[in-house]
Write a protein that holds these residues in place. Structure first.
Motif, PDB file in Angstrom:
ATOM      1  N   ARG A   1       0.830  -1.209   0.000  1.00  0.00           N
ATOM      2  CA  ARG A   1       0.000   0.000   0.000  1.00  0.00           C
ATOM      3  C   ARG A   1       0.865   1.261   0.000  1.00  0.00           C
ATOM      4  N   MET A   2       1.980   1.199   0.713  1.00  0.00           N
ATOM      5  CA  MET A   2       2.892   2.325   0.756  1.00  0.00           C
ATOM      6  C   MET A   2       3.462   2.603  -0.641  1.00  0.00           C
ATOM      7  N   LEU A   3       3.815   1.536  -1.349  1.00  0.00           N
ATOM      8  CA  LEU A   3       4.355   1.708  -2.695  1.00  0.00           C
ATOM      9  C   LEU A   3       3.313   2.265  -3.651  1.00  0.00           C
ATOM     10  N   GLU A   4       2.087   1.865  -3.480  1.00  0.00           N
ATOM     11  CA  GLU A   4       1.019   2.407  -4.325  1.00  0.00           C
ATOM     12  C   GLU A   4       0.922   3.917  -4.146  1.00  0.00           C
TER      13      GLU A   4
ATOM     14  N   HIS B   1      12.804   4.506 -12.083  1.00  0.00           N
ATOM     15  CA  HIS B   1      13.692   3.424 -11.659  1.00  0.00           C
ATOM     16  C   HIS B   1      13.546   3.126 -10.166  1.00  0.00           C
ATOM     17  N   SER B   2      13.310   4.177  -9.392  1.00  0.00           N
ATOM     18  CA  SER B   2      13.133   3.990  -7.957  1.00  0.00           C
ATOM     19  C   SER B   2      11.879   3.182  -7.664  1.00  0.00           C
ATOM     20  N   ASP B   3      10.779   3.511  -8.354  1.00  0.00           N
ATOM     21  CA  ASP B   3       9.528   2.762  -8.171  1.00  0.00           C
ATOM     22  C   ASP B   3       9.723   1.294  -8.535  1.00  0.00           C
ATOM     23  N   ALA B   4      10.429   1.047  -9.633  1.00  0.00           N
ATOM     24  CA  ALA B   4      10.685  -0.325 -10.059  1.00  0.00           C
ATOM     25  C   ALA B   4      11.573  -1.053  -9.046  1.00  0.00           C
ATOM     26  N   GLY B   5      12.544  -0.325  -8.500  1.00  0.00           N
ATOM     27  CA  GLY B   5      13.423  -0.918  -7.497  1.00  0.00           C
ATOM     28  C   GLY B   5      12.682  -1.304  -6.242  1.00  0.00           C
ATOM     29  N   HIS B   6      11.764  -0.442  -5.812  1.00  0.00           N
ATOM     30  CA  HIS B   6      10.948  -0.759  -4.645  1.00  0.00           C
ATOM     31  C   HIS B   6      10.149  -2.046  -4.872  1.00  0.00           C
ATOM     32  N   ARG B   7       9.579  -2.164  -6.056  1.00  0.00           N
ATOM     33  CA  ARG B   7       8.771  -3.352  -6.357  1.00  0.00           C
ATOM     34  C   ARG B   7       9.633  -4.618  -6.348  1.00  0.00           C
TER      35      ARG B   7
ATOM     36  N   ARG C   1       9.036  -7.818  -3.922  1.00  0.00           N
ATOM     37  CA  ARG C   1       8.856  -9.191  -4.425  1.00  0.00           C
ATOM     38  C   ARG C   1       9.756 -10.162  -3.666  1.00  0.00           C
ATOM     39  N   GLY C   2      10.987  -9.764  -3.452  1.00  0.00           N
ATOM     40  CA  GLY C   2      11.894 -10.612  -2.701  1.00  0.00           C
ATOM     41  C   GLY C   2      11.403 -10.861  -1.286  1.00  0.00           C
TER      42      GLY C   2
END
Length: 227
Positions: free
Chosen positions: A122-125, A184-190, A194-195
């Motif tokens: 939710r935070m990432l959203e 790139h930061s958003d993608a990195g967070h995702r 996932r990990g």
């Protein structure tokens, strides 16, 4: 060695060798001055400095006491000086983060629970949906600190917090660069999430390392445009 240094080293020695333990009240000024061979002024200044660093706890009307000496608290006091670092210093902090944050992510992946994964999602959203730098910066910090807290090492969490807090003071001034960094930061967070969700320490650590490395690239670029 000056009088202030003598007082500081003397007080530190009394604590380090166990003469004064966590929770103990410092002896009277007169006794300490005689023991350390310093003036009251030097002693008081040394006490103020150690109190600012979290080593002593000065209580009005009661005196000064040795603090609990928790590693996390003492590390947290570094923010008093780390907060003064210029951009070149932030680069060095980012290099340290490349070591610490992947380790924290690996620990968190082995311990994280589903409700925390959902909270991070939710935070990432929210991060992905905003273009407000201040909001993005705050949520980004909360995301990474939440991971560190799950890792379960208070000293590690405190150190990461100190390093990240100074980094947050700087922003990318060029709009196109800031937009690229956000993608790139958003993608990195995702990738990190996932990990964590898959309880995969290796994947979480690798994603965190890549994420901080990309941040380091931009910090380095703005520190030295010719790099």
């Amino acid at each position: 060695m000056g009088a202030l240094d003598t007082a500081l080293h003397g007080l530190r020695a009394l604590i380090a060798d166990g003469t004064l333990s966590p929770g103990d009240r410092l002896p009277s000024e007169g006794e300490l001055c005689e023991t350390l061979g310093v003036s009251r002024g030097s002693l008081r200044e040394a006490i103020r400095m150690l109190a600012a660093l979290g080593v002593l706890d000065t209580r009005h009307g009661s005196g000064s006491y040795v603090s609990e000496l928790r590693a996390a608290d003492l590390i947290g006091s570094l923010s008093l000086t780390v907060g003064l670092l210029p951009m070149a210093g932030v680069l060095e902090l980012t290099e340290l983060r490349r070591v610490l944050e992947p380790h924290a992510a690996a620990l968190a992946a082995a311990r994280i629970e589903e409700d925390v994964v959902q909270s991070l999602d939710r935070m990432l959203e929210e991060i992905e949906a905003t273009t407000d730098f201040e909001v993005q910066s705050r949520l980004d910090h909360e995301f990474h600190m939440a991971i560190s807290q799950v890792a379960g090492n208070d000293a590690l969490t405190s150190l990461i917090n100190v390093l990240r807090s100074r980094s947050r003071a700087y922003r990318i001034s060029e709009p196109s660069d800031a937009a690229e960094l956000k993608i790139h930061s958003d993608a990195g967070h995702r990738a990190i999430l996932r990990g964590l969700a898959e309880a995969d320490p290796v994947a979480a650590s690798a994603a965190a390392s890549a994420h901080v490395a990309y941040t380091e690239y931009w910090v380095r670029r703005y520190t030295d445009p010719d790099a």
